[in-house]
Enzyme design. Sequence first.
Site, mmCIF file in Angstrom:
data_model
loop_
_atom_site.group_PDB
_atom_site.id
_atom_site.type_symbol
_atom_site.label_atom_id
_atom_site.label_comp_id
_atom_site.label_asym_id
_atom_site.label_seq_id
_atom_site.Cartn_x
_atom_site.Cartn_y
_atom_site.Cartn_z
ATOM 1 N N ARG A 1 -2.770 0.651 3.039
ATOM 2 C CA ARG A 1 -2.090 1.558 2.112
ATOM 3 C C ARG A 1 -2.918 1.695 0.835
ATOM 4 N NH1 ARG A 1 2.548 3.743 3.323
ATOM 5 N NH2 ARG A 1 3.781 2.910 5.044
ATOM 6 N N ASP B 1 -1.279 -6.001 4.650
ATOM 7 C CA ASP B 1 -2.147 -5.393 3.635
ATOM 8 C C ASP B 1 -2.513 -6.354 2.508
ATOM 9 O OD1 ASP B 1 -1.693 -3.094 5.117
ATOM 10 O OD2 ASP B 1 -0.006 -2.481 3.877
#
Length: 575
Positions: free
Chosen positions: A351, A306
Amino acid sequence: MDSVLAPSSTSSFSSPLNKSNHNNCENKSRFSVPSSFVSFNLRKFSSVSFGHGYRYGCGCRLRRSRSSGCFKIECSIRATMASSASAASPEVSKPKIVTGPGGYVLEDVPHLSDYIPNLPTYPNPLQDNPAYSVVKQYFVHVDDTVPQKIVVHKDGPRGIHFRRAGPRQKVYFHSDEVHACIVTCGGLCPGLNTVIREIVCGLYHMYGVKKVLGIDGGYRGFYAKNTVQLNPKVVNDIHKRGGTILGTSRGGHDNTKIVDSIQDRGINQVYIIGGDGTQRGAAVIFEEIRRRGLKVSVVGIPKTIDNDIPVIDRSFGFDTAVEEAQRAINAAHVEAESIENGIGLVKLMGRYSGFIAMYATLASRDVDCCLIPESPFYLEGPGGLFEYIERRLKENGHIVIVIAEGAGQELLSESMQSMTQKDASGNKLLQDVGLWISQRIKDYFSKQRKMPINLKYIDPTYMIRAIPSNASDNVYCTLLAQSAVHGAMAGYTGFTSGLVNTRQTYIPFSRIIEKQNQVVITDRMWARLLSSTNQPSFLRAIDVAEDKVDEEPSTQLLDNGNCREVILVSNEKTK
């Protein structure tokens, strides 16, 4: 470095030694400093301590009274091990902060010699390594540091720096005594096997280390599973595979049992590969090892697809993820433009950080709208997402939308209850925003606009996570792994190896775990994306103004006007 900042919170120091405690102590100094920030010359101090109860050369330690807040030096000839209650929750060490002229600040990393006195050193084996014979400068200079920010004003401070990574002239481990271990934790990420391979090969080929263990199944593998013996032959081709040959897991581990296992096995170098949650665990393990006074280097290698780890330029696997995301976006574009009123919707991971979605959108040029967690959006009404989709369908006949998995969660939470649930690592479980928004788009156009659409939804999450790393990430993994090995051999501990301004550095755990890295929507990169997709920002003017205030870069070198707590230990003897 010339000096160390003494914060106002510890601006009064004293060493009221009672007679029963200082018979064997040479250090009986008593001193105090003003309440404002004061700069001390390092020549007057034997060490910079970063924690209450920290020991130094004479066997004494500096303690802070919880009632009075004063500091006193106590002799520690008696038992040095704390109670079992302390073992369950070890005291957190304070950062080592060193300052210099022109507003220079070094956020240094711990070293084994900080809490273990009189450690022997050895010549670095690299000086006899043929591979390094062509290197102009064999070793990194002791004062080499890397600035966190390279854009500064003419009269502004030099800012925060980190210790430069690389081999040192002296090492604190003899090759024959090293017993290293490697563990991978958290979710899968391209490049895990490459990092494992390069740590093993670096230890073997650069430093002659023969004992390397692989911990099976993440943190719990230290005490719940068997280990794997690693050598260059075992790891030779693993970089060509996705996943991790060591297995992985999330959360649910016992830090005391982990350190017990490390101590029982005689392990003295621990390489921990994982994301922000894993690095938090590494920080706790380091604190417990420090509390026990063990000669064990704990080194982190930041892993998150991420790219949400702060300070570092990027995390390994990110480039591969952006590249692989192009396949999904291209498929969505082909589907959308091949049919009337086609909508291609791609959900990408991240996320609460939208980096993969943002960079994949910029790289693709086929995306008409990118939605990320950092930039709130709304569906209906003037300037909303539905209005924009309808306009692009009428103009182009199709639209491609990329949405990050953490985007729009506040809209889902109004009707769904599991926003409070967490996974084993303590992360909030995210709703599938892709499926939700797909249905909302279909309902809007079929029921309210009576407009036929053809929507294709693609979720490539696990396809991206499972692939091997690309060429760029393979090179980066090599740099991270070799830098980690150099740091551990040099006696550094409690740090993460990371890239800062294209230079390999050693970063304290405290900086890596302090917050999550997120896209700054008032930054030029997000503006470049908006100009590329020509999408609305979905922000009101007041939202932009508030974001600019919140994200204004601080020119202060200290947190909230206060330096992080640093304790100074005097080396001057009283007469």
